[in-house]
Design a protein around this motif. Sequence first.
Motif, mmCIF file in Angstrom:
data_model
loop_
_atom_site.group_PDB
_atom_site.id
_atom_site.type_symbol
_atom_site.label_atom_id
_atom_site.label_comp_id
_atom_site.label_asym_id
_atom_site.label_seq_id
_atom_site.Cartn_x
_atom_site.Cartn_y
_atom_site.Cartn_z
ATOM 1 N N GLY A 19 -39.629 -3.095 0.355
ATOM 2 C CA GLY A 19 -40.932 -3.362 0.929
ATOM 3 C C GLY A 19 -41.695 -1.882 0.994
ATOM 4 O O GLY A 19 -41.818 -1.204 -0.084
ATOM 5 N N ASN A 20 -42.440 -1.497 2.109
ATOM 6 C CA ASN A 20 -42.870 -0.219 2.388
ATOM 7 C C ASN A 20 -41.904 0.807 2.971
ATOM 8 O O ASN A 20 -42.337 1.754 3.371
ATOM 9 C CB ASN A 20 -44.176 -0.306 3.398
ATOM 10 N N MET A 21 -40.656 0.351 3.196
ATOM 11 C CA MET A 21 -39.753 1.224 3.731
ATOM 12 C C MET A 21 -38.828 2.084 2.668
ATOM 13 O O MET A 21 -38.491 1.455 1.579
ATOM 14 C CB MET A 21 -38.417 0.568 4.554
ATOM 15 N N GLU A 22 -38.647 3.355 3.174
ATOM 16 C CA GLU A 22 -37.769 3.989 2.294
ATOM 17 C C GLU A 22 -36.301 4.599 2.776
ATOM 18 O O GLU A 22 -35.959 5.084 3.732
ATOM 19 C CB GLU A 22 -38.304 5.603 1.998
ATOM 20 N N LEU A 23 -35.393 3.467 2.731
ATOM 21 C CA LEU A 23 -34.157 3.396 3.373
ATOM 22 C C LEU A 23 -33.254 4.417 2.722
ATOM 23 O O LEU A 23 -33.056 4.515 1.495
ATOM 24 C CB LEU A 23 -33.408 1.861 3.167
ATOM 25 N N LYS A 24 -32.530 5.146 3.647
ATOM 26 C CA LYS A 24 -31.452 6.350 3.086
ATOM 27 C C LYS A 24 -30.233 5.630 2.725
ATOM 28 O O LYS A 24 -29.616 6.564 2.297
ATOM 29 C CB LYS A 24 -31.623 7.428 4.206
ATOM 30 N N HIS A 25 -29.982 4.540 3.014
ATOM 31 C CA HIS A 25 -28.673 3.900 2.672
ATOM 32 C C HIS A 25 -28.862 2.480 2.771
ATOM 33 O O HIS A 25 -30.066 2.046 3.029
ATOM 34 C CB HIS A 25 -27.571 4.495 3.753
ATOM 35 N N ARG A 26 -27.720 1.842 2.561
ATOM 36 C CA ARG A 26 -27.812 0.247 2.198
ATOM 37 C C ARG A 26 -26.997 -0.766 3.242
ATOM 38 O O ARG A 26 -26.492 -1.632 3.002
ATOM 39 C CB ARG A 26 -27.224 -0.089 0.770
ATOM 40 N N ILE A 27 -26.667 0.053 4.540
ATOM 41 C CA ILE A 27 -26.050 -0.610 5.460
ATOM 42 C C ILE A 27 -26.907 -0.978 6.613
ATOM 43 O O ILE A 27 -27.938 -0.190 7.018
ATOM 44 C CB ILE A 27 -25.020 0.520 6.344
ATOM 45 N N VAL A 28 -26.973 -2.454 6.895
ATOM 46 C CA VAL A 28 -28.058 -2.941 7.663
ATOM 47 C C VAL A 28 -27.511 -3.444 8.902
ATOM 48 O O VAL A 28 -26.459 -4.169 8.808
ATOM 49 C CB VAL A 28 -28.894 -4.079 6.939
ATOM 50 N N LEU A 29 -28.230 -3.572 9.874
ATOM 51 C CA LEU A 29 -27.700 -4.242 11.138
ATOM 52 C C LEU A 29 -28.636 -5.717 11.090
ATOM 53 O O LEU A 29 -29.812 -5.649 10.998
ATOM 54 C CB LEU A 29 -28.392 -3.465 12.603
ATOM 55 N N SER A 297 -33.546 -11.997 -9.963
ATOM 56 C CA SER A 297 -33.628 -10.924 -11.031
ATOM 57 C C SER A 297 -34.333 -9.736 -10.550
ATOM 58 O O SER A 297 -35.166 -9.182 -11.246
ATOM 59 C CB SER A 297 -34.372 -11.304 -12.362
ATOM 60 N N LYS A 298 -33.745 -9.121 -9.456
ATOM 61 C CA LYS A 298 -34.177 -7.721 -9.176
ATOM 62 C C LYS A 298 -35.786 -7.949 -8.582
ATOM 63 O O LYS A 298 -36.485 -7.042 -8.545
ATOM 64 C CB LYS A 298 -33.944 -6.753 -10.009
ATOM 65 N N TRP A 299 -36.185 -9.115 -8.100
ATOM 66 C CA TRP A 299 -37.667 -9.225 -7.845
ATOM 67 C C TRP A 299 -38.157 -8.387 -6.664
ATOM 68 O O TRP A 299 -39.075 -7.780 -6.610
ATOM 69 C CB TRP A 299 -38.219 -10.594 -7.744
ATOM 70 N N SER A 300 -37.007 -8.391 -5.835
ATOM 71 C CA SER A 300 -37.101 -7.591 -4.491
ATOM 72 C C SER A 300 -35.715 -7.312 -4.184
ATOM 73 O O SER A 300 -34.666 -8.106 -4.388
ATOM 74 C CB SER A 300 -38.228 -7.784 -3.474
ATOM 75 N N PRO A 301 -35.077 -6.331 -3.266
ATOM 76 C CA PRO A 301 -33.737 -6.188 -2.899
ATOM 77 C C PRO A 301 -33.635 -7.344 -2.208
ATOM 78 O O PRO A 301 -34.129 -8.331 -1.588
ATOM 79 C CB PRO A 301 -33.860 -4.842 -2.025
ATOM 80 N N VAL A 302 -32.184 -7.514 -2.070
ATOM 81 C CA VAL A 302 -31.100 -8.539 -1.464
ATOM 82 C C VAL A 302 -30.354 -7.931 -0.467
ATOM 83 O O VAL A 302 -29.674 -7.104 -0.780
ATOM 84 C CB VAL A 302 -30.426 -9.157 -2.425
ATOM 85 N N ILE A 303 -30.169 -8.664 0.624
ATOM 86 C CA ILE A 303 -29.115 -8.361 1.730
ATOM 87 C C ILE A 303 -28.091 -9.377 1.640
ATOM 88 O O ILE A 303 -28.438 -10.565 1.620
ATOM 89 C CB ILE A 303 -29.852 -8.216 3.010
ATOM 90 N N VAL A 304 -26.854 -8.898 1.491
ATOM 91 C CA VAL A 304 -25.876 -9.812 1.679
ATOM 92 C C VAL A 304 -25.005 -9.641 2.800
ATOM 93 O O VAL A 304 -24.961 -8.680 3.457
ATOM 94 C CB VAL A 304 -24.930 -9.747 0.458
ATOM 95 N N ALA A 305 -24.551 -10.943 3.352
ATOM 96 C CA ALA A 305 -23.763 -10.889 4.545
ATOM 97 C C ALA A 305 -22.502 -11.736 4.411
ATOM 98 O O ALA A 305 -22.841 -12.924 3.868
ATOM 99 C CB ALA A 305 -24.295 -11.449 5.903
ATOM 100 N N PHE A 324 -27.536 -5.252 -9.338
ATOM 101 C CA PHE A 324 -28.704 -5.806 -8.622
ATOM 102 C C PHE A 324 -29.023 -4.737 -7.320
ATOM 103 O O PHE A 324 -28.036 -3.975 -7.114
ATOM 104 C CB PHE A 324 -28.340 -7.178 -7.846
ATOM 105 N N ASP A 325 -30.324 -4.824 -6.789
ATOM 106 C CA ASP A 325 -30.426 -3.982 -5.627
ATOM 107 C C ASP A 325 -30.072 -4.770 -4.392
ATOM 108 O O ASP A 325 -30.914 -5.292 -3.643
ATOM 109 C CB ASP A 325 -31.916 -3.939 -5.870
ATOM 110 N N VAL A 326 -28.783 -4.408 -3.877
ATOM 111 C CA VAL A 326 -28.131 -5.167 -2.862
ATOM 112 C C VAL A 326 -27.780 -4.066 -1.795
ATOM 113 O O VAL A 326 -27.614 -2.935 -1.837
ATOM 114 C CB VAL A 326 -27.001 -5.847 -3.304
ATOM 115 N N LEU A 327 -28.213 -4.645 -0.547
ATOM 116 C CA LEU A 327 -27.741 -4.100 0.653
ATOM 117 C C LEU A 327 -26.692 -4.861 1.537
ATOM 118 O O LEU A 327 -26.684 -6.055 0.973
ATOM 119 C CB LEU A 327 -28.731 -3.889 1.790
ATOM 120 N N VAL A 328 -26.073 -4.329 2.567
ATOM 121 C CA VAL A 328 -25.027 -5.149 2.939
ATOM 122 C C VAL A 328 -24.888 -5.212 4.470
ATOM 123 O O VAL A 328 -25.305 -3.957 5.182
ATOM 124 C CB VAL A 328 -23.715 -4.574 2.552
#
Length: 394
Positions: A19-29, A297-305, A324-328
């Motif tokens: 989105g409008n966020m610049e995340l420094k890593h891909r670890i999500v709460l 298809s990488k339309w935007s990032p995906v978070i997986v749990a 893919f642009d995946v976060l965990v």
Amino acid sequence: MTTNILPAQSRLFKPLKVGNMELKHRIVLPPLTRNRNDDDHIPLPFMAKYYGDRASVPGTLIISEATSVSHLEEGQYNIPGFVSDLQVEAWTKIIEAVHSKKSYYFQQIWGMVRASFPELMAKKGLRYRSSSAVAMKGRDTIPEAMTEDEIQEIIQSFVDTAKKVIGAGGDGVEIHSAHGYLLDQFLSDAVNLRTDGWGGSIQNRARLVLEVVKAVVDAIGADRVALRLSPYAAFQGAEKEDIEGQYLYIIKELKKMDTPLAYLSLVEATGDPGALVRGDKPVNQGKTLDFILEEWSKWSPVIVAGGYLPDTAAQALEDRYKDFDVLVAFGRYFLANPDLVFRIQKGLELNKYQRPTFYLNMSEEGYNDYPFSKEYLAAYPAAQAIKLGKNSYN
């Protein structure tokens, strides 16, 4: 072939724009219901410390616990709402705590309907409702089918709440359409037996979630909106006979919008809360999210749990999700480790979570008493690490 790589050297620590966020890593709460709100569904003051602590590594995405979009949906004890002025004021302080650590904040918003406690709804003098008059397993009370007016009201409630979140300083909202709650009850052909325009076909069952998403996007912008789905979960009886058909239709419809959502949040088959939390027999094990990711298809990032550990998350990003642009999302371990991101990056041992204290209503035990590592406190001496007891910190 499985890639063996240290988490700190993996794509877990590759920055990503979401989105409008610049995340420094891909670890999500991810969203974690923990019942620490008061009896009026207002966040208690100590919740700001909990969320702020887990935002302590700058550039972290923090997603709130599921939050009711109207007083009608405050259907369980000590869950939060984002409706009244007092609720908004309390959440504003939590959002400020996260932003003070230079991290980002999304509010997960939901309705509960038949997932509410019937006795609590009766006590409040409110209708116990669902997509259809289908009782949840283990309950004698049968919900009433929602009327057309009630459906339109719930769409507006999602919009109103999303506006309040942005007004309170939040970076966006995650719409909860998973795990047998309101929107998922419309998606499920085991729960939704309607014969009108909100049920029957795959298209009609998906109508409510799509209308909610589109209405919220119109109100606050697509880059501030996310959606959570749990294709394989059987939690609270919200099963689907044609999983691929149901979810591919939703994905294709979302991609017809002019602007992509901030992200899509998906729960893997291994993340079914019925199996993880209650010990139910796992369902759909071995099935993957590949069909959704390929269509998205990488339309935007995906978070997986899916019950990840640092090493398995790193492997997943290097192997299964490498294209893919995946976060965990890390749920239980982020609860138990306020400095989880730091610990993973430095290869430090993780605190063990204490399951018996997950849902201690209105208590700081098992919530704000998990310690930061000595290494984190040495690296960040100004961290807001207030001791709450003799065993609060390593």
